[in-house]
Motif scaffolding. Structure first.
Motif, mmCIF file in Angstrom:
data_model
loop_
_atom_site.group_PDB
_atom_site.id
_atom_site.type_symbol
_atom_site.label_atom_id
_atom_site.label_comp_id
_atom_site.label_asym_id
_atom_site.label_seq_id
_atom_site.Cartn_x
_atom_site.Cartn_y
_atom_site.Cartn_z
ATOM 1 N N SER A 86 -16.738 -32.654 15.571
ATOM 2 C CA SER A 86 -17.390 -32.428 16.862
ATOM 3 C C SER A 86 -16.404 -32.387 18.023
ATOM 4 O O SER A 86 -16.755 -31.939 19.111
ATOM 5 C CB SER A 86 -18.447 -33.508 17.117
ATOM 6 O OG SER A 86 -17.862 -34.803 17.146
ATOM 7 N N PHE A 87 -15.166 -32.850 17.815
ATOM 8 C CA PHE A 87 -14.168 -32.805 18.876
ATOM 9 C C PHE A 87 -13.423 -31.470 18.921
ATOM 10 O O PHE A 87 -12.556 -31.281 19.758
ATOM 11 C CB PHE A 87 -13.166 -33.948 18.728
ATOM 12 C CG PHE A 87 -13.591 -35.216 19.411
ATOM 13 C CD1 PHE A 87 -13.087 -35.574 20.643
ATOM 14 C CD2 PHE A 87 -14.542 -36.031 18.827
ATOM 15 C CE1 PHE A 87 -13.502 -36.722 21.287
ATOM 16 C CE2 PHE A 87 -14.965 -37.195 19.460
ATOM 17 C CZ PHE A 87 -14.447 -37.539 20.694
ATOM 18 N N ILE A 88 -13.755 -30.563 18.008
ATOM 19 C CA ILE A 88 -13.104 -29.259 17.978
ATOM 20 C C ILE A 88 -14.098 -28.184 18.392
ATOM 21 O O ILE A 88 -15.178 -28.066 17.817
ATOM 22 C CB ILE A 88 -12.531 -28.959 16.585
ATOM 23 C CG1 ILE A 88 -11.394 -29.948 16.291
ATOM 24 C CG2 ILE A 88 -12.025 -27.525 16.507
ATOM 25 C CD1 ILE A 88 -10.776 -29.787 14.931
ATOM 26 N N CYS A 89 -13.720 -27.408 19.398
ATOM 27 C CA CYS A 89 -14.586 -26.354 19.916
ATOM 28 C C CYS A 89 -14.462 -25.082 19.079
ATOM 29 O O CYS A 89 -15.463 -24.444 18.768
ATOM 30 C CB CYS A 89 -14.216 -26.067 21.374
ATOM 31 S SG CYS A 89 -15.134 -24.715 22.136
ATOM 32 N N ARG A 90 -13.229 -24.715 18.718
ATOM 33 C CA ARG A 90 -13.009 -23.448 18.014
ATOM 34 C C ARG A 90 -11.761 -23.552 17.167
ATOM 35 O O ARG A 90 -10.763 -24.161 17.563
ATOM 36 C CB ARG A 90 -12.855 -22.313 19.032
ATOM 37 C CG ARG A 90 -12.781 -20.920 18.409
ATOM 38 C CD ARG A 90 -14.124 -20.434 17.937
ATOM 39 N NE ARG A 90 -14.058 -19.035 17.510
ATOM 40 C CZ ARG A 90 -13.807 -18.657 16.252
ATOM 41 N NH1 ARG A 90 -13.596 -19.550 15.302
ATOM 42 N NH2 ARG A 90 -13.787 -17.370 15.943
ATOM 43 N N ALA A 91 -11.811 -22.928 15.986
ATOM 44 C CA ALA A 91 -10.648 -22.829 15.108
ATOM 45 C C ALA A 91 -10.520 -21.382 14.650
ATOM 46 O O ALA A 91 -11.516 -20.737 14.308
ATOM 47 C CB ALA A 91 -10.795 -23.750 13.906
ATOM 48 N N ILE A 92 -9.292 -20.866 14.657
ATOM 49 C CA ILE A 92 -9.036 -19.498 14.240
ATOM 50 C C ILE A 92 -7.892 -19.519 13.230
ATOM 51 O O ILE A 92 -6.793 -20.001 13.533
ATOM 52 C CB ILE A 92 -8.666 -18.590 15.425
ATOM 53 C CG1 ILE A 92 -9.789 -18.603 16.464
ATOM 54 C CG2 ILE A 92 -8.392 -17.160 14.959
ATOM 55 C CD1 ILE A 92 -9.424 -17.915 17.756
#
Length: 248
Positions: A86-92
């Protein structure tokens, strides 16, 4: 956030070029991945997520790419696994030439910590998104009392954004107490008094009035003159004197 967006757009452009280059060859590529590059794009603003922590997440989900064949690595699965935090908004995630995997991560930046009377313990960010507090600590104002997720999302985030953007009040407000009627009290780091803020509305005006009171009146009467300061009413500040047997 603008510089983060620019970095993200640049990364997306590079990732697309790489995708076009390798899309036809990857299916039969049995070479092993040699390295994982992790870029935390907003690491200067928050340190809740570390490169080591991300690697542990991948290992836990059996998705760490190093040593795996290129054709067996799924960038989408890696992205989904990282974004489950939940502390990560986006990963690419992308596979680059040289048998390397590159992973870019954008963190959520918390505004407030909620420790409600019903036992819930979490952070919220500027979008009102709930972030579980387990394993994370941040020096932020703590919200207690009768707090529902809807109240946190619709009301508290506005107060949190104001505090984050104001250097003085960000360092002064220690606790926000939510009453059953939706009004809030503020507990300050300096001064033994409670600030009755009322409903979360007209936020800049209320803090402007309180700041004027702090700078014009408090130095003259002392920080322990009053036990309560009420700024809930527009244009008025109502104070309650401390009882004689306490500091004055």
């Amino acid at each position: 956030m603008k510089y983060v967006i620019r970095l993200l757009l640049l990364f997306l452009s590079l990732a697309y070029l790489v995708f076009v280059t390798v899309r036809y060859s990857r299916a039969e590529d049995t070479r092993a991945c040699t390295a994982l590059q992790i870029d935390i794009l907003d690491s200067a603003q928050a340190t809740f997520i570390s490169k080591g922590g991300i690697e542990k997440m991948l290992q836990k989900n059996r998705l760490h790419p190093v040593g795996q064949t290129i054709n067996s690595i799924s960038p989408i699965k890696i992205e989904h696994a990282i974004e489950s935090d939940s502390f990560i908004c986006r990963a690419i995630c992308s596979i680059t030439p040289g048998c390397r995997v590159r992973l870019a991560v954008i963190q959520r930046i918390p505004l407030l910590r909620v420790m409600a009377d019903n036992g819930e313990d979490y952070y919220i960010d500027e979008a009102g998104t709930r972030m579980e507090a387990i394993g994370y600590e941040a020096d932020l104002p703590v919200v207690t009392g009768t707090v529902t997720p809807a109240f946190a999302r619709k009301k508290l985030k506005a107060l949190g954004i104001f505090l984050r953007n104001d250097t003085f009040w960000d360092g002064q407000v220690e606790q926000i107490v939510v009453k059953p009627n939706g009004e809030v009290d503020l507990i300050m780091r300096i001064g033994d008094h409670i600030v009755h803020f009322g409903r979360i509305e007209n936020i800049p005006i209320k803090f402007r009035n309180l700041y004027a009171f702090y700078t014009d009146i408090m130095p003259k009467v002392g920080w322990y003159k009053y036990s309560e300061i009420n700024v809930a009413y527009d244009g008025r500040i109502i104070c309650k004197r401390r009882k004689p047997n306490k500091k004055s």
